[in-house]
Design a protein around this motif. Sequence first.
Motif, PDB file in Angstrom:
ATOM      1  N   ILE A 109       0.838  -1.208   0.000  1.00  0.00           N
ATOM      2  CA  ILE A 109       0.000   0.000   0.000  1.00  0.00           C
ATOM      3  C   ILE A 109       0.873   1.259   0.000  1.00  0.00           C
ATOM      4  N   VAL A 110       1.867   1.276   0.901  1.00  0.00           N
ATOM      5  CA  VAL A 110       2.750   2.435   0.983  1.00  0.00           C
ATOM      6  C   VAL A 110       3.516   2.617  -0.320  1.00  0.00           C
ATOM      7  N   GLY A 111       3.984   1.516  -0.887  1.00  0.00           N
ATOM      8  CA  GLY A 111       4.722   1.597  -2.144  1.00  0.00           C
ATOM      9  C   GLY A 111       3.878   2.129  -3.282  1.00  0.00           C
ATOM     10  N   TYR A 112       2.602   1.721  -3.332  1.00  0.00           N
ATOM     11  CA  TYR A 112       1.702   2.203  -4.383  1.00  0.00           C
ATOM     12  C   TYR A 112       1.464   3.705  -4.245  1.00  0.00           C
ATOM     13  N   ILE A 113       1.167   4.141  -3.016  1.00  0.00           N
ATOM     14  CA  ILE A 113       0.915   5.569  -2.794  1.00  0.00           C
ATOM     15  C   ILE A 113       2.186   6.377  -3.048  1.00  0.00           C
ATOM     16  N   LEU A 114       3.327   5.846  -2.620  1.00  0.00           N
ATOM     17  CA  LEU A 114       4.592   6.550  -2.845  1.00  0.00           C
ATOM     18  C   LEU A 114       4.903   6.685  -4.329  1.00  0.00           C
ATOM     19  N   SER A 115       4.542   5.670  -5.110  1.00  0.00           N
ATOM     20  CA  SER A 115       4.773   5.746  -6.562  1.00  0.00           C
ATOM     21  C   SER A 115       3.954   6.867  -7.190  1.00  0.00           C
ATOM     22  N   LEU A 116       2.676   6.952  -6.778  1.00  0.00           N
ATOM     23  CA  LEU A 116       1.839   8.029  -7.297  1.00  0.00           C
ATOM     24  C   LEU A 116       2.368   9.395  -6.872  1.00  0.00           C
ATOM     25  N   TYR A 117       2.755   9.480  -5.613  1.00  0.00           N
ATOM     26  CA  TYR A 117       3.257  10.759  -5.112  1.00  0.00           C
ATOM     27  C   TYR A 117       4.575  11.130  -5.786  1.00  0.00           C
ATOM     28  N   SER A 118       5.434  10.141  -6.030  1.00  0.00           N
ATOM     29  CA  SER A 118       6.740  10.410  -6.646  1.00  0.00           C
ATOM     30  C   SER A 118       6.585  11.001  -8.042  1.00  0.00           C
ATOM     31  N   VAL A 119       5.550  10.548  -8.758  1.00  0.00           N
ATOM     32  CA  VAL A 119       5.313  11.104 -10.099  1.00  0.00           C
ATOM     33  C   VAL A 119       4.988  12.594 -10.001  1.00  0.00           C
ATOM     34  N   MET A 120       4.080  12.943  -9.094  1.00  0.00           N
ATOM     35  CA  MET A 120       3.704  14.349  -8.944  1.00  0.00           C
ATOM     36  C   MET A 120       4.884  15.176  -8.434  1.00  0.00           C
ATOM     37  N   TYR A 121       5.620  14.637  -7.477  1.00  0.00           N
ATOM     38  CA  TYR A 121       6.761  15.376  -6.933  1.00  0.00           C
ATOM     39  C   TYR A 121       7.881  15.501  -7.970  1.00  0.00           C
TER      40      TYR A 121
END
Length: 235
Positions: A49-61
Amino acid sequence: MFYWIYDLPAWTVAFLFAAVFIGVNWFGAIFIRPFLRVFFRGQDGTNDIVGYILSLYSVMYGLLLGMLAIGTYQNLAAAQGIADKEAATIAALYRDVGAYPEPTGSTLQTLLKDYTRYVIDEAWPLQRKGVIPAGGTQRITVFHSQLAKFEPQTKGQEALHAEALHQFNELVSVRRLRLSSVASGGIPSIMWYTVVTGAVICMVFIWLFNTSFIAQLILGGLASFAIATMICLSA
């Protein structure tokens, strides 16, 4: 803001950025991570779950860092273009006034050299700190008063004087652009705050991963180092 970093060598600034970001990450891994993991203790699939959310956030960041890098490069290119144009205008004006009869020609060239030395030796270091000095305006005013006093005696001198006035007006315009870029050519503070806040959020996601302590330090340190180098490059 942190104008003092421009007085340091580039490698020193890069080391400071990396040390601060890695230090914050390791501090959180030691003292904050245990409290965050309380909320996820015993839950299966936490890392997924954390990895999925981090992947989405990393794209925006990553897009935000890319926009910051593009903005800083455009500002750099624009400032360099303005400085080059001002230098070329000064060179052309120097040649024009050098053809004036003596002692007017020598006087104007001396005043122009004094203005140029002032911009390089005194004004430029202050501009790097966001300060717009007033000494350049005074020197430009004195130069213009001397230039306006000249009375052409021949058709050739009239043409030369008209060209010198044109170059002087061009110099004033380019100089105004340079001074304007000191105040408006930087990245807005709100964008820097957003970038730093985004880096902290990225670290929080890393702290939430269920890994060994050593792996947390290594992976978090590497991610923090990468973020630090990108932000340092833009700064």
